[in-house]
Design a protein around this motif. Structure first.
Motif, PDB file in Angstrom:
ATOM      1  N   THR A 153      -5.440  -8.630  -7.307  1.00  0.00           N
ATOM      2  CA  THR A 153      -5.875 -10.017  -7.394  1.00  0.00           C
ATOM      3  C   THR A 153      -6.183 -10.496  -5.981  1.00  0.00           C
ATOM      4  OG1 THR A 153      -3.587 -10.790  -7.251  1.00  0.00           O
ATOM      5  CG2 THR A 153      -4.525 -10.580  -9.456  1.00  0.00           C
ATOM      6  N   THR A 154      -7.062 -11.458  -5.881  1.00  0.00           N
ATOM      7  CA  THR A 154      -7.448 -11.966  -4.576  1.00  0.00           C
ATOM      8  C   THR A 154      -6.348 -12.873  -4.028  1.00  0.00           C
ATOM      9  OG1 THR A 154      -9.753 -11.920  -5.312  1.00  0.00           O
ATOM     10  CG2 THR A 154      -9.254 -13.180  -3.325  1.00  0.00           C
ATOM     11  N   GLN A 155      -5.877 -12.538  -2.861  1.00  0.00           N
ATOM     12  CA  GLN A 155      -4.852 -13.314  -2.165  1.00  0.00           C
ATOM     13  C   GLN A 155      -5.226 -13.361  -0.683  1.00  0.00           C
ATOM     14  OE1 GLN A 155      -2.110 -14.610  -3.678  1.00  0.00           O
ATOM     15  NE2 GLN A 155      -2.292 -13.584  -5.642  1.00  0.00           N
ATOM     16  N   THR A 156      -4.851 -14.438  -0.024  1.00  0.00           N
ATOM     17  CA  THR A 156      -5.031 -14.485   1.426  1.00  0.00           C
ATOM     18  C   THR A 156      -3.962 -13.610   2.070  1.00  0.00           C
ATOM     19  OG1 THR A 156      -3.551 -16.369   1.708  1.00  0.00           O
ATOM     20  CG2 THR A 156      -5.882 -16.862   1.288  1.00  0.00           C
ATOM     21  N   ASP A 157      -4.187 -13.214   3.305  1.00  0.00           N
ATOM     22  CA  ASP A 157      -3.186 -12.404   4.006  1.00  0.00           C
ATOM     23  C   ASP A 157      -1.867 -13.147   4.123  1.00  0.00           C
ATOM     24  OD1 ASP A 157      -4.824 -10.221   4.302  1.00  0.00           O
ATOM     25  OD2 ASP A 157      -5.443 -10.717   6.352  1.00  0.00           O
ATOM     26  N   LYS A 158      -1.951 -14.441   4.387  1.00  0.00           N
ATOM     27  CA  LYS A 158      -0.742 -15.254   4.503  1.00  0.00           C
ATOM     28  C   LYS A 158       0.023 -15.271   3.179  1.00  0.00           C
ATOM     29  CE  LYS A 158       0.732 -19.861   5.955  1.00  0.00           C
ATOM     30  NZ  LYS A 158       0.292 -21.185   6.400  1.00  0.00           N
ATOM     31  N   SER A 159      -0.710 -15.417   2.094  1.00  0.00           N
ATOM     32  CA  SER A 159      -0.101 -15.419   0.762  1.00  0.00           C
ATOM     33  C   SER A 159       0.523 -14.067   0.430  1.00  0.00           C
ATOM     34  CB  SER A 159      -1.156 -15.791  -0.276  1.00  0.00           C
ATOM     35  OG  SER A 159      -0.654 -15.668  -1.567  1.00  0.00           O
ATOM     36  N   LYS A 160      -0.170 -12.978   0.775  1.00  0.00           N
ATOM     37  CA  LYS A 160       0.365 -11.632   0.537  1.00  0.00           C
ATOM     38  C   LYS A 160       1.678 -11.430   1.277  1.00  0.00           C
ATOM     39  CE  LYS A 160      -4.015  -9.222  -0.190  1.00  0.00           C
ATOM     40  NZ  LYS A 160      -4.942  -8.221   0.357  1.00  0.00           N
ATOM     41  N   LYS A 161       1.712 -11.852   2.531  1.00  0.00           N
ATOM     42  CA  LYS A 161       2.929 -11.701   3.329  1.00  0.00           C
ATOM     43  C   LYS A 161       4.080 -12.505   2.742  1.00  0.00           C
ATOM     44  CE  LYS A 161       0.651 -10.551   7.638  1.00  0.00           C
ATOM     45  NZ  LYS A 161       0.211 -10.997   8.931  1.00  0.00           N
TER      46      LYS A 161
END
Length: 159
Positions: free
Chosen positions: A21-29
């Protein structure tokens, strides 16, 4: 459908991650940090399933690694657990008694094995033989390319 898979050590070190799913890098972290903390804080006798936000998280520990998958609410947890187990079996067959160091030093192979098995968050191939054949074929191709490069360098007198 798998939303993402995380492989991390008992110390909380992330070893592999695959997002569908599409996530920002900040969100993934942030998600990674929260899930690692949640899974590591659970006792060994507790269930391998947990509700997290609008997802179900299914995890399993093999030796020093945790395999953690997030799936949609209506997905089957046992099928997800079986998917994790099948991936571990594939790693085990390829590396021969896989360990954390195999994942660390051959992460590209671990990703490749996962991509042969799972595509777009869905199981692509259930046959271990077919997956391992594709991986071995890829190894042969890589070895042939390496030999070609060596012979070109030798022809130029650089090897």
């Amino acid at each position: 459908m798998l939303q993402f898979i995380l492989l991390f050590s008992r110390q909380g070190k992330l070893r592999l991650q695959k997002w569908y799913t599409t996530q920002t890098d900040k969100s993934k972290k942030k998600i990674t940090r929260e899930l690692i903390a949640a899974v590591l804080s659970r006792k060994p006798k507790m269930s391998s399933f947990l509700e997290w936000k609008d997802l179900k998280v299914v995890y399993k520990r093999y030796a020093s690694l945790y395999f953690c998958c997030a799936v949609e609410q209506d997905d089957n947890e046992l099928l997800t657990l079986e998917t994790i187990h099948r991936y571990v079996e594939l790693l085990d067959k390829y590396f021969g008694s896989v360990c954390e160091l195999d994942i660390i030093f051959n992460f590209e192979k671990a990703y490749f094995i996962f991509d042969e098995f799972i595509l777009g968050g869905e199981i692509q191939e259930t046959s271990k033989k077919s997956v391992l054949k594709a991986i071995n074929d890829q190894d042969v191709i890589q070895e042939e390319e390496l030999e070609e490069k060596r012979s070109v360098l030798e022809d130029l007198g650089l090897a």
